[in-house]
Design an enzyme around this catalytic site. Structure first.
Site, PDB file in Angstrom:
ATOM      1  N   HIS A 251      -5.420  -3.032  -2.491  1.00 17.35           N
ATOM      2  CA  HIS A 251      -5.071  -2.047  -3.522  1.00 17.35           C
ATOM      3  C   HIS A 251      -4.984  -2.654  -4.919  1.00 17.35           C
ATOM      4  CE1 HIS A 251      -4.349   1.265  -0.759  1.00 17.35           C
ATOM      5  NE2 HIS A 251      -3.930   0.328   0.073  1.00 17.35           N
TER       6      HIS A 251
ATOM      7  N   SER B 222       0.795  -1.233   0.000  1.00 18.66           N
ATOM      8  CA  SER B 222       0.000   0.000   0.000  1.00 18.66           C
ATOM      9  C   SER B 222       0.821   1.274   0.000  1.00 18.66           C
ATOM     10  CB  SER B 222      -0.923   0.012   1.217  1.00 18.66           C
ATOM     11  OG  SER B 222      -0.188  -0.101   2.420  1.00 18.66           O
TER      12      SER B 222
ATOM     13  N   LYS C  62     -11.936   1.102  -1.779  1.00 22.44           N
ATOM     14  CA  LYS C  62     -10.938   1.699  -2.680  1.00 22.44           C
ATOM     15  C   LYS C  62     -11.495   1.636  -4.104  1.00 22.44           C
ATOM     16  CE  LYS C  62      -7.483   0.311   0.721  1.00 22.44           C
ATOM     17  NZ  LYS C  62      -7.571   1.444   1.625  1.00 22.44           N
TER      18      LYS C  62
END
Ligand SMILES: Cc1ncc(COP(=O)(O)O)c(C=O)c1O
Length: 396
Positions: free
Chosen positions: A204, A176, A235
Protein backbone atom coordinates in the site's frame (compact mmCIF):
# COMPACT_ATOMS: atom_id res chain seq x y z
CA UNK A 1 -29.62 -28.41 5.64
CA UNK A 2 -26.17 -29.24 4.21
CA UNK A 3 -23.05 -28.51 6.25
CA UNK A 4 -22.22 -25.72 3.80
CA UNK A 5 -25.68 -24.18 4.15
CA UNK A 6 -25.34 -24.20 7.93
CA UNK A 7 -21.89 -22.61 7.75
CA UNK A 8 -23.33 -19.89 5.51
CA UNK A 9 -26.18 -19.41 7.98
CA UNK A 10 -23.68 -18.98 10.82
CA UNK A 11 -21.86 -16.33 8.83
CA UNK A 12 -25.15 -14.49 8.21
CA UNK A 13 -26.11 -14.63 11.88
CA UNK A 14 -22.79 -13.22 13.02
CA UNK A 15 -22.82 -10.41 10.46
CA UNK A 16 -19.87 -11.94 8.60
CA UNK A 17 -21.57 -13.03 5.37
CA UNK A 18 -19.91 -11.50 2.31
CA UNK A 19 -21.25 -11.02 -1.18
CA UNK A 20 -19.91 -9.57 -4.38
CA UNK A 21 -21.11 -6.23 -5.67
CA UNK A 22 -20.83 -5.47 -9.37
CA UNK A 23 -18.89 -2.46 -10.61
CA UNK A 24 -20.14 -1.53 -14.07
CA UNK A 25 -17.34 0.84 -15.05
CA UNK A 26 -13.54 1.06 -14.76
CA UNK A 27 -12.03 1.74 -11.35
CA UNK A 28 -12.11 5.44 -10.57
CA UNK A 29 -13.36 8.01 -8.08
CA UNK A 30 -16.93 7.63 -9.31
CA UNK A 31 -18.26 4.27 -10.50
CA UNK A 32 -21.51 2.45 -11.16
CA UNK A 33 -22.17 -0.06 -8.40
CA UNK A 34 -24.96 -2.58 -8.85
CA UNK A 35 -26.35 -0.18 -11.45
CA UNK A 36 -26.18 3.00 -9.31
CA UNK A 37 -23.62 5.82 -9.47
CA UNK A 38 -21.53 6.10 -6.30
CA UNK A 39 -18.45 7.84 -4.99
CA UNK A 40 -15.93 5.01 -4.64
CA UNK A 41 -13.98 5.19 -1.41
CA UNK A 42 -12.59 1.68 -1.18
CA UNK A 43 -10.45 1.09 -4.26
CA UNK A 44 -6.66 0.64 -4.02
CA UNK A 45 -6.15 2.16 -7.47
CA UNK A 46 -4.59 5.04 -5.54
CA UNK A 47 -3.15 7.03 -8.42
CA UNK A 48 -5.90 6.41 -10.94
CA UNK A 49 -3.63 4.37 -13.23
CA UNK A 50 -5.96 1.39 -13.75
CA UNK A 51 -8.00 3.53 -16.14
CA UNK A 52 -5.25 5.84 -17.43
CA UNK A 53 -5.19 6.02 -21.26
CA UNK A 54 -1.43 5.33 -21.43
CA UNK A 55 -1.76 2.31 -19.14
CA UNK A 56 -4.72 0.94 -21.09
CA UNK A 57 -2.85 1.45 -24.36
CA UNK A 58 0.22 -0.34 -23.00
CA UNK A 59 -1.92 -3.32 -22.02
CA UNK A 60 -3.63 -3.36 -25.42
CA UNK A 61 -0.34 -3.11 -27.32
CA UNK A 62 1.21 -5.88 -25.22
CA UNK A 63 -1.80 -8.09 -25.86
CA UNK A 64 -1.31 -7.60 -29.59
CA UNK A 65 2.47 -8.09 -29.51
CA UNK A 66 2.91 -10.72 -26.79
CA UNK A 67 -0.51 -12.31 -26.50
CA UNK A 68 -2.94 -12.63 -23.61
CA UNK A 69 -1.05 -15.10 -21.45
CA UNK A 70 2.49 -16.17 -20.57
CA UNK A 71 1.81 -19.82 -21.20
CA UNK A 72 3.83 -21.32 -18.37
CA UNK A 73 5.88 -20.65 -15.28
CA UNK A 74 8.81 -18.28 -15.90
CA UNK A 75 11.18 -21.25 -15.47
CA UNK A 76 9.46 -23.38 -18.08
CA UNK A 77 8.60 -21.20 -21.07
CA UNK A 78 6.93 -18.14 -19.60
CA UNK A 79 9.86 -15.73 -19.22
CA UNK A 80 9.13 -12.90 -21.64
CA UNK A 81 10.61 -9.54 -22.47
CA UNK A 82 7.89 -7.50 -20.65
CA UNK A 83 8.74 -9.39 -17.43
CA UNK A 84 12.39 -8.54 -17.69
CA UNK A 85 11.74 -4.90 -18.60
CA UNK A 86 9.47 -4.39 -15.59
CA UNK A 87 11.87 -6.13 -13.20
CA UNK A 88 14.74 -3.91 -14.26
CA UNK A 89 12.65 -0.77 -13.91
CA UNK A 90 11.25 -1.77 -10.52
CA UNK A 91 14.69 -2.59 -9.11
CA UNK A 92 16.01 0.81 -10.24
CA UNK A 93 12.93 2.61 -8.87
CA UNK A 94 13.22 0.95 -5.48
CA UNK A 95 17.02 1.23 -5.31
CA UNK A 96 17.70 -2.52 -5.20
CA UNK A 97 20.02 -4.72 -7.18
CA UNK A 98 17.27 -6.94 -8.53
CA UNK A 99 13.53 -7.54 -8.66
CA UNK A 100 11.54 -10.72 -9.26
CA UNK A 101 7.94 -10.72 -10.45
CA UNK A 102 5.28 -12.93 -8.89
CA UNK A 103 1.68 -13.60 -9.90
CA UNK A 104 0.27 -11.50 -7.04
CA UNK A 105 1.23 -9.95 -3.72
CA UNK A 106 -0.38 -12.88 -1.97
CA UNK A 107 1.84 -15.30 -3.87
CA UNK A 108 4.94 -13.14 -3.35
CA UNK A 109 4.51 -13.07 0.42
CA UNK A 110 3.62 -16.71 0.81
CA UNK A 111 6.43 -17.92 -1.43
CA UNK A 112 9.12 -15.60 -0.10
CA UNK A 113 8.53 -16.23 3.60
CA UNK A 114 8.28 -19.98 3.10
CA UNK A 115 11.54 -19.91 1.13
CA UNK A 116 13.44 -17.80 3.66
CA UNK A 117 12.37 -19.46 6.92
CA UNK A 118 12.03 -23.09 7.85
CA UNK A 119 11.56 -25.65 10.57
CA UNK A 120 13.56 -24.92 13.72
CA UNK A 121 13.71 -21.18 13.00
CA UNK A 122 11.54 -18.30 14.21
CA UNK A 123 9.73 -15.69 12.11
CA UNK A 124 8.63 -12.48 13.84
CA UNK A 125 5.43 -11.02 12.48
CA UNK A 126 3.40 -7.93 13.47
CA UNK A 127 -0.07 -8.94 14.66
CA UNK A 128 -1.74 -6.75 12.03
CA UNK A 129 0.24 -8.05 9.07
CA UNK A 130 -1.67 -8.95 5.93
CA UNK A 131 -3.21 -12.43 5.61
CA UNK A 132 -0.69 -13.40 2.94
CA UNK A 133 2.15 -12.83 5.43
CA UNK A 134 0.31 -14.86 8.04
CA UNK A 135 -0.17 -17.68 5.55
CA UNK A 136 3.49 -17.49 4.49
CA UNK A 137 4.52 -17.90 8.13
CA UNK A 138 2.24 -20.92 8.46
CA UNK A 139 3.54 -22.52 5.30
CA UNK A 140 7.18 -21.99 6.25
CA UNK A 141 6.82 -24.43 9.16
CA UNK A 142 8.97 -22.06 11.20
CA UNK A 143 7.74 -21.06 14.63
CA UNK A 144 5.97 -17.72 14.40
CA UNK A 145 6.28 -15.11 17.12
CA UNK A 146 3.44 -12.62 16.64
CA UNK A 147 4.40 -9.36 18.28
CA UNK A 148 1.91 -6.72 19.35
CA UNK A 149 1.17 -4.14 16.68
CA UNK A 150 4.23 -1.88 16.15
CA UNK A 151 5.46 -2.85 19.62
CA UNK A 152 9.25 -2.99 19.27
CA UNK A 153 9.76 -3.84 22.94
CA UNK A 154 7.61 -6.92 22.56
CA UNK A 155 9.54 -7.83 19.42
CA UNK A 156 12.89 -7.30 21.17
CA UNK A 157 11.75 -9.57 23.99
CA UNK A 158 10.72 -12.27 21.50
CA UNK A 159 14.06 -12.01 19.71
CA UNK A 160 15.96 -12.44 22.95
CA UNK A 161 13.85 -15.46 23.87
CA UNK A 162 14.51 -17.06 20.47
CA UNK A 163 18.25 -17.18 21.11
CA UNK A 164 20.09 -18.37 18.02
CA UNK A 165 16.99 -19.17 16.02
CA UNK A 166 15.67 -15.83 14.65
CA UNK A 167 15.37 -16.00 10.90
CA UNK A 168 13.15 -13.22 9.65
CA UNK A 169 11.28 -10.14 10.86
CA UNK A 170 8.36 -9.33 8.60
CA UNK A 171 6.00 -6.37 8.62
CA UNK A 172 3.68 -4.37 6.43
CA UNK A 173 5.35 -0.98 5.75
CA UNK A 174 1.98 0.77 5.61
CA UNK A 175 -0.67 -1.30 7.37
CA UNK A 176 -3.49 -2.19 5.04
CA UNK A 177 -6.44 -1.85 7.39
CA UNK A 178 -5.23 0.90 9.73
CA UNK A 179 -3.21 3.21 7.50
CA UNK A 180 -0.39 3.53 10.04
CA UNK A 181 3.30 2.97 9.40
CA UNK A 182 5.71 0.36 10.83
CA UNK A 183 8.58 1.53 13.08
CA UNK A 184 11.11 0.75 10.38
CA UNK A 185 14.26 2.20 11.92
CA UNK A 186 13.71 0.16 15.08
CA UNK A 187 12.92 -2.99 13.11
CA UNK A 188 16.12 -2.55 11.09
CA UNK A 189 18.15 -2.03 14.24
CA UNK A 190 16.72 -5.17 15.86
CA UNK A 191 17.28 -7.21 12.70
CA UNK A 192 20.89 -6.07 12.60
CA UNK A 193 21.46 -6.79 16.29
CA UNK A 194 20.01 -10.29 16.09
CA UNK A 195 21.47 -11.17 12.71
CA UNK A 196 18.18 -11.91 10.99
CA UNK A 197 16.65 -10.70 7.76
CA UNK A 198 14.08 -7.93 7.52
CA UNK A 199 11.23 -8.11 5.00
CA UNK A 200 8.84 -5.20 4.45
CA UNK A 201 5.61 -5.38 2.47
CA UNK A 202 5.10 -2.11 0.59
CA UNK A 203 1.83 -3.15 -1.07
CA UNK A 204 0.00 0.00 0.00
CA UNK A 205 2.99 2.31 0.36
CA UNK A 206 4.32 2.08 -3.19
CA UNK A 207 2.97 5.05 -5.11
CA UNK A 208 1.64 6.60 -1.92
CA UNK A 209 4.39 7.30 0.59
CA UNK A 210 8.07 8.18 0.50
CA UNK A 211 10.06 10.16 -2.07
CA UNK A 212 8.25 9.98 -5.42
CA UNK A 213 6.05 7.20 -4.01
CA UNK A 214 8.99 4.85 -3.40
CA UNK A 215 7.47 3.63 -0.16
CA UNK A 216 8.15 3.64 3.57
CA UNK A 217 11.56 1.96 3.32
CA UNK A 218 12.84 4.69 1.01
CA UNK A 219 11.19 7.33 3.22
CA UNK A 220 13.20 6.01 6.15
CA UNK A 221 16.39 5.82 4.05
CA UNK A 222 16.69 2.12 4.83
CA UNK A 223 17.11 0.52 1.39
CA UNK A 224 20.47 -0.88 2.39
CA UNK A 225 19.11 -2.43 5.58
CA UNK A 226 15.84 -3.94 4.54
CA UNK A 227 16.77 -7.21 2.87
CA UNK A 228 13.49 -7.87 1.11
CA UNK A 229 10.88 -5.42 -0.13
CA UNK A 230 7.63 -6.84 -1.47
CA UNK A 231 5.20 -4.78 -3.49
CA UNK A 232 2.12 -5.39 -5.56
CA UNK A 233 1.24 -4.22 -9.06
CA UNK A 234 -2.47 -4.42 -8.33
CA UNK A 235 -2.83 -1.24 -6.29
CA UNK A 236 -1.11 2.06 -7.17
CA UNK A 237 0.53 0.44 -10.19
CA UNK A 238 -2.85 -0.12 -11.72
CA UNK A 239 -2.85 -3.73 -12.97
CA UNK A 240 -2.08 -7.13 -11.43
CA UNK A 241 0.97 -9.04 -10.23
CA UNK A 242 3.67 -8.32 -7.68
CA UNK A 243 7.42 -8.14 -7.12
CA UNK A 244 10.16 -8.77 -4.63
CA UNK A 245 13.16 -6.41 -4.55
CA UNK A 246 16.37 -7.71 -2.99
CA UNK A 247 20.00 -8.52 -3.77
CA UNK A 248 20.65 -10.45 -6.98
CA UNK A 249 21.72 -13.41 -4.86
CA UNK A 250 18.46 -13.41 -2.95
CA UNK A 251 16.20 -13.08 -6.02
CA UNK A 252 18.23 -15.85 -7.63
CA UNK A 253 17.52 -18.01 -4.60
CA UNK A 254 13.79 -17.15 -4.66
CA UNK A 255 13.64 -18.03 -8.34
CA UNK A 256 14.83 -21.49 -7.31
CA UNK A 257 13.12 -21.93 -3.98
CA UNK A 258 9.88 -19.90 -3.81
CA UNK A 259 7.24 -22.45 -4.71
CA UNK A 260 4.68 -19.81 -5.67
CA UNK A 261 7.17 -18.60 -8.29
CA UNK A 262 8.35 -21.99 -9.50
CA UNK A 263 4.94 -23.65 -9.72
CA UNK A 264 2.74 -20.84 -11.00
CA UNK A 265 2.17 -19.35 -14.44
CA UNK A 266 4.02 -16.10 -15.11
CA UNK A 267 2.05 -12.83 -15.00
CA UNK A 268 0.08 -12.08 -18.17
CA UNK A 269 2.04 -9.79 -20.55
CA UNK A 270 -0.77 -7.17 -20.83
CA UNK A 271 -0.86 -6.75 -17.05
CA UNK A 272 2.93 -6.58 -16.86
CA UNK A 273 3.17 -3.99 -19.63
CA UNK A 274 0.36 -1.98 -18.00
CA UNK A 275 2.29 -1.81 -14.73
CA UNK A 276 5.44 -0.75 -16.54
CA UNK A 277 3.48 2.11 -18.12
CA UNK A 278 2.05 3.01 -14.70
CA UNK A 279 5.53 3.01 -13.18
CA UNK A 280 6.79 5.30 -15.94
CA UNK A 281 3.86 7.63 -15.24
CA UNK A 282 4.59 7.56 -11.52
CA UNK A 283 8.19 8.52 -12.16
CA UNK A 284 7.30 11.29 -14.61
CA UNK A 285 4.26 12.62 -12.66
CA UNK A 286 5.23 12.50 -8.96
CA UNK A 287 2.69 15.26 -8.27
CA UNK A 288 0.03 12.52 -8.25
CA UNK A 289 1.60 11.20 -5.05
CA UNK A 290 1.39 14.66 -3.48
CA UNK A 291 -2.22 14.95 -4.62
CA UNK A 292 -3.03 11.63 -2.96
CA UNK A 293 -1.51 12.85 0.31
CA UNK A 294 -3.54 16.08 0.14
CA UNK A 295 -6.75 14.17 -0.50
CA UNK A 296 -6.01 11.78 2.34
CA UNK A 297 -5.50 14.71 4.72
CA UNK A 298 -8.78 16.25 3.54
CA UNK A 299 -10.71 13.09 4.34
CA UNK A 300 -8.99 12.49 7.68
CA UNK A 301 -9.68 16.08 8.76
CA UNK A 302 -13.27 15.91 7.54
CA UNK A 303 -13.98 12.71 9.47
CA UNK A 304 -12.25 14.07 12.58
CA UNK A 305 -14.37 17.21 12.33
CA UNK A 306 -17.42 14.93 12.50
CA UNK A 307 -16.04 13.49 15.75
CA UNK A 308 -15.01 10.22 14.14
CA UNK A 309 -11.82 8.54 15.32
CA UNK A 310 -9.49 7.60 12.47
CA UNK A 311 -6.90 5.98 14.72
CA UNK A 312 -3.25 6.47 13.80
CA UNK A 313 -3.84 6.75 10.08
CA UNK A 314 -1.15 8.82 8.40
CA UNK A 315 -2.01 7.84 4.87
CA UNK A 316 -4.64 7.30 2.19
CA UNK A 317 -6.06 4.39 4.21
CA UNK A 318 -8.47 5.83 6.75
CA UNK A 319 -10.38 3.49 9.07
CA UNK A 320 -13.52 4.42 11.00
CA UNK A 321 -13.87 1.66 13.55
CA UNK A 322 -17.38 0.68 14.58
CA UNK A 323 -16.61 -2.57 16.46
CA UNK A 324 -19.58 -4.81 15.80
CA UNK A 325 -19.68 -6.49 12.36
CA UNK A 326 -23.45 -6.12 11.76
CA UNK A 327 -23.48 -2.47 12.73
CA UNK A 328 -20.53 -1.84 10.45
CA UNK A 329 -22.53 -3.25 7.55
CA UNK A 330 -25.54 -1.13 8.54
CA UNK A 331 -23.35 1.95 8.31
CA UNK A 332 -21.99 0.73 4.98
CA UNK A 333 -25.53 0.27 3.59
CA UNK A 334 -26.68 3.64 4.92
CA UNK A 335 -23.74 5.31 3.18
CA UNK A 336 -24.56 3.48 -0.02
CA UNK A 337 -28.11 4.82 0.07
CA UNK A 338 -26.47 8.26 0.03
CA UNK A 339 -24.21 7.42 -2.88
CA UNK A 340 -20.94 6.72 -1.04
CA UNK A 341 -19.32 3.30 -1.11
CA UNK A 342 -16.76 2.37 1.56
CA UNK A 343 -16.69 -1.35 2.18
CA UNK A 344 -17.27 -2.68 5.69
CA UNK A 345 -14.25 -4.71 6.81
CA UNK A 346 -14.90 -7.52 9.27
CA UNK A 347 -13.10 -10.52 10.79
CA UNK A 348 -11.05 -12.37 9.74
CA UNK A 349 -9.65 -9.39 7.82
CA UNK A 350 -9.50 -7.41 11.08
CA UNK A 351 -9.51 -8.70 14.69
CA UNK A 352 -12.91 -9.48 16.27
CA UNK A 353 -14.55 -6.38 17.74
CA UNK A 354 -12.74 -4.00 15.39
CA UNK A 355 -14.98 -4.09 12.31
CA UNK A 356 -14.78 -0.85 10.43
CA UNK A 357 -15.41 1.14 7.33
CA UNK A 358 -12.06 1.35 5.61
CA UNK A 359 -11.91 4.43 3.43
CA UNK A 360 -9.29 4.60 0.75
CA UNK A 361 -8.70 7.88 -0.99
CA UNK A 362 -7.58 8.26 -4.60
CA UNK A 363 -5.44 11.00 -6.11
CA UNK A 364 -8.31 11.48 -8.56
CA UNK A 365 -10.95 12.41 -5.97
CA UNK A 366 -11.98 16.05 -5.69
CA UNK A 367 -11.51 17.73 -2.32
CA UNK A 368 -15.16 18.85 -2.25
CA UNK A 369 -16.53 15.35 -2.70
CA UNK A 370 -14.30 14.05 0.11
CA UNK A 371 -15.54 16.81 2.42
CA UNK A 372 -19.14 15.99 1.55
CA UNK A 373 -18.54 12.28 2.06
CA UNK A 374 -17.06 12.92 5.53
CA UNK A 375 -20.20 14.87 6.50
CA UNK A 376 -22.42 12.09 5.22
CA UNK A 377 -20.50 9.50 7.25
CA UNK A 378 -20.79 11.65 10.37
CA UNK A 379 -24.54 12.07 9.85
CA UNK A 380 -25.14 8.36 9.20
CA UNK A 381 -23.02 7.36 12.21
CA UNK A 382 -25.03 9.67 14.48
CA UNK A 383 -28.35 8.32 13.13
CA UNK A 384 -27.20 4.79 13.94
CA UNK A 385 -25.96 5.78 17.40
CA UNK A 386 -22.35 5.00 16.48
CA UNK A 387 -19.98 6.87 18.78
CA UNK A 388 -18.91 10.22 17.46
CA UNK A 389 -16.89 12.12 20.05
CA UNK A 390 -16.05 15.78 20.04
CA UNK A 391 -14.50 16.96 16.84
CA UNK A 392 -11.13 15.30 17.21
CA UNK A 393 -7.75 16.75 16.42
CA UNK A 394 -5.89 14.71 13.87
CA UNK A 395 -2.52 15.14 12.22
CA UNK A 396 -2.97 16.38 8.68
C1 LIG B 1 -0.27 -5.57 2.77
C2 LIG B 1 -0.70 -6.42 1.63
N1 LIG B 1 0.16 -7.33 1.15
C3 LIG B 1 -0.17 -8.12 0.12
C4 LIG B 1 -1.41 -8.05 -0.47
C5 LIG B 1 -1.74 -8.97 -1.59
O1 LIG B 1 -1.48 -8.36 -2.81
P1 LIG B 1 -2.27 -8.85 -4.12
O2 LIG B 1 -3.61 -8.19 -4.05
O3 LIG B 1 -1.42 -8.39 -5.24
O4 LIG B 1 -2.37 -10.33 -4.02
C6 LIG B 1 -2.32 -7.11 -0.03
C7 LIG B 1 -3.63 -7.01 -0.72
O5 LIG B 1 -4.59 -6.57 -0.29
C8 LIG B 1 -1.97 -6.28 1.06
O6 LIG B 1 -2.84 -5.41 1.55
Amino acid sequence: MTDIASRLEELRESGLYRRLRLIGSPQGPRVTLDGRPVLLLCSNDYLGFADHPRVRAAAAEAAMRWGAGAGASRLISGNMQPHRALEERLAAFKGYEAALLFGSGYLANVGTIAALAGRGEVVFSDELNHASIIDGCRLSRAETFVYRHRDVEHLAWGLREAGERPSLIVSDGLFSMDGDVAPLAELAELARRHGCRLMIDEAHATGALGPGGRGTVAAAGLNGEVDVVVGTLGKALGAYGAYVCASRELTDYLLNAARTFVFSTAPAPPATAASLAALELLESHPHRVARLAENAATLRLGLAAEGLDVGDSRSQIVPVTVGDASRTMELCERMLERGVFAQGIRPPTVPPGSSRLRFTVLATHRAGELERAAKLVGGAARELGIATGDAAAVAA
